[in-house]
Motif scaffolding. Structure first.
Motif, PDB file in Angstrom:
ATOM      1  N   THR A 141       0.840  -1.195   0.000  1.00  0.00           N
ATOM      2  CA  THR A 141       0.000   0.000   0.000  1.00  0.00           C
ATOM      3  C   THR A 141       0.874   1.244   0.000  1.00  0.00           C
ATOM      4  O   THR A 141       1.827   1.335   0.771  1.00  0.00           O
ATOM      5  CB  THR A 141      -0.922   0.035   1.228  1.00  0.00           C
ATOM      6  OG1 THR A 141      -1.709  -1.161   1.261  1.00  0.00           O
ATOM      7  CG2 THR A 141      -1.858   1.234   1.170  1.00  0.00           C
ATOM      8  N   LEU A 142       0.551   2.173  -0.879  1.00  0.00           N
ATOM      9  CA  LEU A 142       1.267   3.440  -0.958  1.00  0.00           C
ATOM     10  C   LEU A 142       0.440   4.507  -0.243  1.00  0.00           C
ATOM     11  O   LEU A 142      -0.669   4.820  -0.668  1.00  0.00           O
ATOM     12  CB  LEU A 142       1.500   3.805  -2.426  1.00  0.00           C
ATOM     13  CG  LEU A 142       2.462   4.947  -2.739  1.00  0.00           C
ATOM     14  CD1 LEU A 142       3.036   4.784  -4.146  1.00  0.00           C
ATOM     15  CD2 LEU A 142       1.774   6.296  -2.621  1.00  0.00           C
ATOM     16  N   TYR A 143       0.976   5.008   0.862  1.00  0.00           N
ATOM     17  CA  TYR A 143       0.294   6.019   1.667  1.00  0.00           C
ATOM     18  C   TYR A 143       0.921   7.396   1.429  1.00  0.00           C
ATOM     19  O   TYR A 143       2.139   7.522   1.316  1.00  0.00           O
ATOM     20  CB  TYR A 143       0.405   5.698   3.157  1.00  0.00           C
ATOM     21  CG  TYR A 143      -0.514   4.608   3.643  1.00  0.00           C
ATOM     22  CD1 TYR A 143      -1.852   4.867   3.925  1.00  0.00           C
ATOM     23  CD2 TYR A 143      -0.047   3.309   3.845  1.00  0.00           C
ATOM     24  CE1 TYR A 143      -2.697   3.873   4.381  1.00  0.00           C
ATOM     25  CE2 TYR A 143      -0.891   2.305   4.310  1.00  0.00           C
ATOM     26  CZ  TYR A 143      -2.205   2.599   4.580  1.00  0.00           C
ATOM     27  OH  TYR A 143      -3.043   1.610   5.036  1.00  0.00           O
ATOM     28  N   GLU A 144       0.061   8.432   1.400  1.00  0.00           N
ATOM     29  CA  GLU A 144       0.530   9.814   1.309  1.00  0.00           C
ATOM     30  C   GLU A 144      -0.023  10.623   2.483  1.00  0.00           C
ATOM     31  O   GLU A 144      -1.136  10.384   2.950  1.00  0.00           O
ATOM     32  CB  GLU A 144       0.074  10.452  -0.003  1.00  0.00           C
ATOM     33  CG  GLU A 144       0.726   9.862  -1.245  1.00  0.00           C
ATOM     34  CD  GLU A 144       0.337  10.611  -2.495  1.00  0.00           C
ATOM     35  OE1 GLU A 144       0.930  11.676  -2.764  1.00  0.00           O
ATOM     36  OE2 GLU A 144      -0.571  10.138  -3.210  1.00  0.00           O
ATOM     37  N   PHE A 145       0.765  11.594   2.941  1.00  0.00           N
ATOM     38  CA  PHE A 145       0.343  12.441   4.048  1.00  0.00           C
ATOM     39  C   PHE A 145      -0.773  13.391   3.630  1.00  0.00           C
ATOM     40  O   PHE A 145      -0.818  13.863   2.495  1.00  0.00           O
ATOM     41  CB  PHE A 145       1.514  13.279   4.573  1.00  0.00           C
ATOM     42  CG  PHE A 145       2.377  12.554   5.567  1.00  0.00           C
ATOM     43  CD1 PHE A 145       1.847  12.106   6.758  1.00  0.00           C
ATOM     44  CD2 PHE A 145       3.719  12.325   5.307  1.00  0.00           C
ATOM     45  CE1 PHE A 145       2.630  11.439   7.693  1.00  0.00           C
ATOM     46  CE2 PHE A 145       4.511  11.666   6.224  1.00  0.00           C
ATOM     47  CZ  PHE A 145       3.974  11.219   7.418  1.00  0.00           C
ATOM     48  N   ILE A 163       8.681   1.685   4.049  1.00  0.00           N
ATOM     49  CA  ILE A 163       9.783   2.402   3.402  1.00  0.00           C
ATOM     50  C   ILE A 163       9.295   3.803   3.033  1.00  0.00           C
ATOM     51  O   ILE A 163       8.288   3.954   2.330  1.00  0.00           O
ATOM     52  CB  ILE A 163      10.263   1.674   2.127  1.00  0.00           C
ATOM     53  CG1 ILE A 163      10.582   0.208   2.436  1.00  0.00           C
ATOM     54  CG2 ILE A 163      11.467   2.389   1.533  1.00  0.00           C
ATOM     55  CD1 ILE A 163      11.716  -0.010   3.401  1.00  0.00           C
ATOM     56  N   PRO A 164       9.986   4.854   3.488  1.00  0.00           N
ATOM     57  CA  PRO A 164       9.491   6.226   3.262  1.00  0.00           C
ATOM     58  C   PRO A 164       9.516   6.648   1.802  1.00  0.00           C
ATOM     59  O   PRO A 164      10.383   6.225   1.026  1.00  0.00           O
ATOM     60  CB  PRO A 164      10.448   7.082   4.098  1.00  0.00           C
ATOM     61  CG  PRO A 164      11.699   6.262   4.187  1.00  0.00           C
ATOM     62  CD  PRO A 164      11.250   4.838   4.243  1.00  0.00           C
ATOM     63  N   LEU A 165       8.549   7.482   1.448  1.00  0.00           N
ATOM     64  CA  LEU A 165       8.527   8.160   0.152  1.00  0.00           C
ATOM     65  C   LEU A 165       9.017   9.579   0.398  1.00  0.00           C
ATOM     66  O   LEU A 165       8.494  10.269   1.277  1.00  0.00           O
ATOM     67  CB  LEU A 165       7.109   8.189  -0.419  1.00  0.00           C
ATOM     68  CG  LEU A 165       6.497   6.853  -0.850  1.00  0.00           C
ATOM     69  CD1 LEU A 165       5.003   7.026  -1.088  1.00  0.00           C
ATOM     70  CD2 LEU A 165       7.170   6.319  -2.094  1.00  0.00           C
ATOM     71  N   LYS A 166      10.004  10.020  -0.369  1.00  0.00           N
ATOM     72  CA  LYS A 166      10.573  11.339  -0.132  1.00  0.00           C
ATOM     73  C   LYS A 166      10.639  12.154  -1.412  1.00  0.00           C
ATOM     74  O   LYS A 166      10.878  11.613  -2.488  1.00  0.00           O
ATOM     75  CB  LYS A 166      11.991  11.217   0.461  1.00  0.00           C
ATOM     76  CG  LYS A 166      12.035  10.610   1.853  1.00  0.00           C
ATOM     77  CD  LYS A 166      13.459  10.590   2.383  1.00  0.00           C
ATOM     78  CE  LYS A 166      13.523  10.042   3.795  1.00  0.00           C
ATOM     79  NZ  LYS A 166      14.914  10.040   4.319  1.00  0.00           N
ATOM     80  N   ALA A 185       9.734  13.728   3.742  1.00  0.00           N
ATOM     81  CA  ALA A 185       8.840  12.571   3.659  1.00  0.00           C
ATOM     82  C   ALA A 185       7.450  13.010   3.237  1.00  0.00           C
ATOM     83  O   ALA A 185       6.875  13.925   3.823  1.00  0.00           O
ATOM     84  CB  ALA A 185       8.777  11.862   5.007  1.00  0.00           C
ATOM     85  N   ILE A 186       6.912  12.383   2.193  1.00  0.00           N
ATOM     86  CA  ILE A 186       5.552  12.690   1.733  1.00  0.00           C
ATOM     87  C   ILE A 186       4.613  11.514   2.001  1.00  0.00           C
ATOM     88  O   ILE A 186       3.416  11.606   1.758  1.00  0.00           O
ATOM     89  CB  ILE A 186       5.534  13.020   0.233  1.00  0.00           C
ATOM     90  CG1 ILE A 186       5.983  11.803  -0.593  1.00  0.00           C
ATOM     91  CG2 ILE A 186       6.381  14.237  -0.064  1.00  0.00           C
ATOM     92  CD1 ILE A 186       5.684  11.916  -2.063  1.00  0.00           C
ATOM     93  N   GLY A 187       5.161  10.413   2.503  1.00  0.00           N
ATOM     94  CA  GLY A 187       4.349   9.228   2.758  1.00  0.00           C
ATOM     95  C   GLY A 187       5.230   8.010   2.942  1.00  0.00           C
ATOM     96  O   GLY A 187       6.405   8.131   3.293  1.00  0.00           O
ATOM     97  N   ILE A 238      11.370   5.208  -7.159  1.00  0.00           N
ATOM     98  CA  ILE A 238      10.670   5.273  -8.446  1.00  0.00           C
ATOM     99  C   ILE A 238       9.266   5.847  -8.255  1.00  0.00           C
ATOM    100  O   ILE A 238       8.824   6.723  -9.006  1.00  0.00           O
ATOM    101  CB  ILE A 238      10.595   3.870  -9.086  1.00  0.00           C
ATOM    102  CG1 ILE A 238      11.991   3.426  -9.534  1.00  0.00           C
ATOM    103  CG2 ILE A 238       9.644   3.873 -10.280  1.00  0.00           C
ATOM    104  CD1 ILE A 238      12.034   2.016 -10.084  1.00  0.00           C
ATOM    105  N   PHE A 239       8.564   5.362  -7.233  1.00  0.00           N
ATOM    106  CA  PHE A 239       7.206   5.853  -6.980  1.00  0.00           C
ATOM    107  C   PHE A 239       7.217   7.306  -6.513  1.00  0.00           C
ATOM    108  O   PHE A 239       6.311   8.078  -6.841  1.00  0.00           O
ATOM    109  CB  PHE A 239       6.509   4.957  -5.957  1.00  0.00           C
ATOM    110  CG  PHE A 239       6.201   3.582  -6.468  1.00  0.00           C
ATOM    111  CD1 PHE A 239       5.510   3.400  -7.658  1.00  0.00           C
ATOM    112  CD2 PHE A 239       6.613   2.452  -5.782  1.00  0.00           C
ATOM    113  CE1 PHE A 239       5.225   2.135  -8.145  1.00  0.00           C
ATOM    114  CE2 PHE A 239       6.339   1.183  -6.258  1.00  0.00           C
ATOM    115  CZ  PHE A 239       5.641   1.023  -7.443  1.00  0.00           C
TER     116      PHE A 239
END
Length: 215
Positions: A60-64, A137-140, A145-147, A174-175
């Motif tokens: 699951t890809l979560y965003e703030f 794993i953080p999305l940056k 961090a954006i999610g 990549i995401f």
């Protein structure tokens, strides 16, 4: 026998590494010149391919949210028969995990015992959903961090090795890049809409000004 077993192990590891490099290259190439309207569908497909490659049940890809007090599931891929991840997670529900994500840190747990004592809410969450091994794993974007991307294994225990975490980080990057493109395009369209609306109001005032002055 030991040498043969060791050789076979090294060969299998090499094959797996090459397979991942191929997947990573394919995903990167896909998103480089992808039109904005195709980003969402390809993220969904990408999550499915990754789940199959890693042999896990859910990603699951979560965003703030704008206030960064909750995470919203933007994209999710779960195997049939598996309870999907929650759509929204608030900081009150899972405070320890949310703070980890806010700091842009990796969360790894091969089982419930790997979670610290202060993560009592997270332990309950894992037990309730029959999760064996979670990884976050953080999305940056630009170091912020954006999610996060949440990887979940429910059928088997996963040892999140250093090499595996490097692979997950590469996938998350990549995401992150894909979401950056999508956000930039969205913001550009909003800015263009504001300009068009402003110009429309100006033209309206300009067209009606002579009549108003005459009156």
């Amino acid at each position: 026998l030991w040498q043969r077993a060791r050789k076979r192990e090294v060969e299998e590891s090499l094959v797996e590494r090459l397979a991942f490099e191929s997947l990573l290259s394919d995903l990167s190439t896909t998103f480089i010149n992808l039109p904005e309207e195709q980003i969402d569908s390809n993220i969904e497909k990408g999550l499915g391919r990754i789940a199959e490659f890693l042999n896990i049940e859910g990603i699951t890809l979560y965003e703030f949210s704008p206030k960064r007090t909750e995470l919203t599931a933007s994209f999710s891929r779960t195997r049939e028969g598996i309870k999907p991840a929650p759509t929204i997670v608030t900081i009150n529900q899972l405070p320890w995990w949310m703070n980890q994500v806010l700091r842009g840190e990796v969360l790894l747990a091969s089982d419930q015992n790997d979670l610290p004592e202060e993560a009592s809410a997270e332990r309950a969450f894992v037990r309730e959903r029959d999760i064996v091994s979670p990884a976050s794993i953080p999305l940056k974007i630009g170091g912020n961090a954006i999610g996060t991307v949440l990887f979940v294994s429910k059928k088997r225990r996963v040892v999140w090795t250093e090499d595996l975490v490097k692979q997950l980080r590469a996938l998350a990057e990549i995401f992150s890049n894909a979401l950056t493109r999508k956000r930039s395009n969205t913001e550009l369209k909003l800015a263009e809409a504001v300009v068009r609306e402003s110009e429309k109001r100006f033209r309206l005032v300009a067209d009606t000004a002579p009549a108003l002055i005459w009156m």
